[in-house]
Design a protein around this motif. Structure first.
Motif: not given
Lengths: 266, 342
Positions: A3, A6-7, A94, A96-102
């Motif tokens: 996780v 990711k960031y 775009a 919002l279409l990713k499994p990430i926290d904005f």
């Protein structure tokens, strides 16, 4: 920790992205330098012939200016416009279409640019100090540790403020008004314009109750050794409090915004 | 298995009403008035796993709004959606992990860093295992011919290259569902072909469910067996492409080339109300007719009675014309639909 990966990857790409703009990078570098010079000489004029103004000696004041410059630049123009820009041009879709926290993704991105801009400012200040004398350096290594921590805290708080302001763009159609208003309020109440000690008593007290003072006031107080180690720690604690509070506020506002507002630009 | 299921889905937007002129603008500042604009009317939609569905409609019909609700970036005003068992707007992140999406006009690639870097970022974001990432990357680079531009930043790509890269980006994590919003808009024929073949292959090999909106009817003929047409926010047709063709492509045209002029025949035909005569030259003309009214041999027979036919060829109405008539409001697929199996 995948996780975190990711960031941290986002931070990495954001850093690459800023580096891609070599020319604009150099221009920003120069304009910052000119800015620093202008403010420096302005204050030199004010102090001309006086031992102290508002309890600050000229030596303290110029240290204050350099620290303000550093603290202000760790999170600057780029991140300011990047987040609101995303909302205004609709590219938030775009994300919002990713499994990430904005919010975390924006923070990671901001961290990437901040590393660069912070580094750049440090170099700039280094050059500046070479040509001036009388800047007050603390002797205790502990102060430097606390100062570094307070810079991180300042960044967190500033991100919170910038993020909240950027989210306002969901309701407006332009970002400039919001950005300028935010900068004016932040600069005044954080102590970036003048030290909070110069304020009338009531305003100083109000400012100390608000989150903005964490951005400039706290790091400068620590670096100028106007606070003891314990006081410094508690100031950093206040920064953490504001950082977390603003983060949560940002989260709530984001949830609300996403539910209520359609995405601009179709 | 039903992979996408929407029940009684609606979406309405609030639109500001401004009266004309400065006065109207000032009035709006103090007492804004709004109207509800309905973008999607109660809509039921079911897509089976592995299907390729074309979602069509004129501009502003509510296509993108529906897709946005399905992808979870727009909250429906009412109704329920389930995508692979997940409610997309309540569990946006979970839903995002199982879908791929390409919105024609927008890119998800980073503008100023090499697209390879964007891809490897996606690997971390979707937590794609190294082996899967490598296999997919190699396959996509080959199928989409990306090797020559993979080291460039998105800014430097042509539209066709960018679209291919975006398509690859949306499929790196092997999503079971792929949404494509006008994937071939503005592309040249050869890139279109490449993209269609690629989508076809992915659909066949991975059983990826594909839902695609487009204005390019070539996309539909090449890719989709099923067609959903939406207009004014409501579904006006849902069925196979074949059915549309056989039931609604009624017009047929026969082109004739004759040995000598046939004025008598032409006079006679000009009076027939349901046959349209189009004269191209002294010896060439075409007749269009409704193939439910006449058979082609009837028409040809009639012409041959009057004179010698040198050559003739037939043309079926294509899907494009059918869709155009529907968009123009001249054909109601729901109500004028002939008996099933006719």
């Amino acid at each position: 920790m995948s996780v975190v990966k990711k960031y941290s990857s986002i931070t990495n790409r954001s850093l690459q992205n800023v580096l891609a703009y070599r020319t604009s990078y150099v221009i920003t570098f120069l304009s910052n330098f000119v800015n620093l010079l202008a403010i420096y000489f302005l204050w030199q004029g004010i102090f001309n012939g006086r031992a102290s103004v508002g309890g600050y000696t000229w030596d303290q004041m110029r240290t204050y200016l350099l620290i303000t410059f550093l603290a202000n630049s760790v999170l600057s123009w780029y991140s300011e416009t990047a987040i609101s820009g995303k909302i205004l041009d609709g590219s938030v879709a775009a994300d919002l279409l990713k499994p990430i926290d904005f919010q975390s993704a924006r923070f990671a991105e901001t961290l990437g640019t901040s590393l660069l801009e912070g580094g750049m400012s440090t170099v700039l200040i280094g050059i500046f100090i070479l040509f001036t004398s009388g800047v007050n350096f603390p002797h205790s290594p502990l102060v430097y540790v606390l100062f570094a921590l307070s810079l991180l805290g300042a960044m967190l708080v500033k991100f919170g403020v910038v993020y909240l302001a950027a989210l306002l763009c969901f309701w407006s159609t332009g970002s400039m008004g919001i950005v300028w208003a935010r900068i004016a309020v932040t600069n005044l109440l954080s102590g970036a314009l003048v030290p909070l000690a110069f304020f009338p008593d009531w305003l100083e007290r109000v400012a100390l109750l608000l989150p903005f003072q964490s951005i400039i006031h706290t790091p400068t107080v620590i670096f100028l050794e106007q606070a003891t180690a314990w006081e410094s720690l508690s100031l950093i604690g206040v920064q953490c409090f504001w950082g977390i509070a603003l983060w949560i506020a940002g989260k709530c506002m984001w949830n609300w915004a996403v539910r209520q507002v359609t995405i601009h630009g179709g | 298995m039903r992979i996408i299921e929407a029940r009684q889905l609606t979406k309405s937007f609030r639109q500001a009403v401004k009266e004309p002129g400065l006065k109207g603008a000032a009035k709006h500042l103090f007492a804004p008035r709004y109207i509800e604009k309905i973008a999607v009317q109660p809509l039921d939609l079911t897509v089976e796993a592995g299907e390729t569905v074309a979602y069509l409609g004129p501009n502003g019909a509510g296509k993108s709004t529906t897709i946005k609700m399905l992808t979870g970036i727009l909250t429906p005003s009412s109704g329920t959606i389930s995508v692979n068992g997940i409610n997309p707007y309540k569990k946006r992140m979970e839903n995002a992990a199982q879908i791929g999406a390409v919105f024609g006009q927008r890119t998800q690639l980073w503008w100023d860093i090499p697209i390879l870097e964007s891809f490897s970022l996606l690997k971390d974001i979707y937590q794609i295992p190294e082996a899967v990432y490598k296999t997919n990357m190699n396959q996509f680079i080959e199928l989409l011919g990306m090797s020559e531009f993979i080291h460039l930043s998105a800014r430097k790509l042509s539209l066709g290259q960018r679209m291919r890269a975006d398509l690859a980006a949306s499929l790196l994590h092997n999503p079971p569902i792929l949404y494509l919003d006008e994937p071939t808009i503005g592309l040249d024929v050869s890139v279109k072909q490449k993209i269609r073949e690629f989508i076809k292959k992915i659909n066949q090999e991975q059983q990826t469910t594909v839902m695609l909106t487009t204005h390019d009817l070539g996309d539909i003929e090449d890719l989709c067996k099923r067609l959903i047409i939406i207009d004014h926010g409501a579904i006006i047709y849902d069925g196979s492409l074949k059915d549309v063709k056989s039931n609604f492509a009624r017009e047929r045209v026969v082109f004739f080339q004759v040995a000598s002029p046939l004025p008598a025949l032409l006079n006679q035909l000009a009076q027939a109300p349901d046959i349209k005569l189009d004269i191209q030259g002294e010896l060439e003309f075409s007749l269009s007719f409704d193939r439910f009214e006449y058979t082609a041999s009837e028409i040809v027979g009639r012409v041959m009675k009057h004179g010698e036919v040198v050559d003739f060829r037939m043309e079926d109405a294509n899907i494009e014309q059918v869709i155009k008539t529907v968009y123009d409001g001249n054909l109601d697929l729901k109500h004028s639909r002939p008996q099933e199996g006719a």
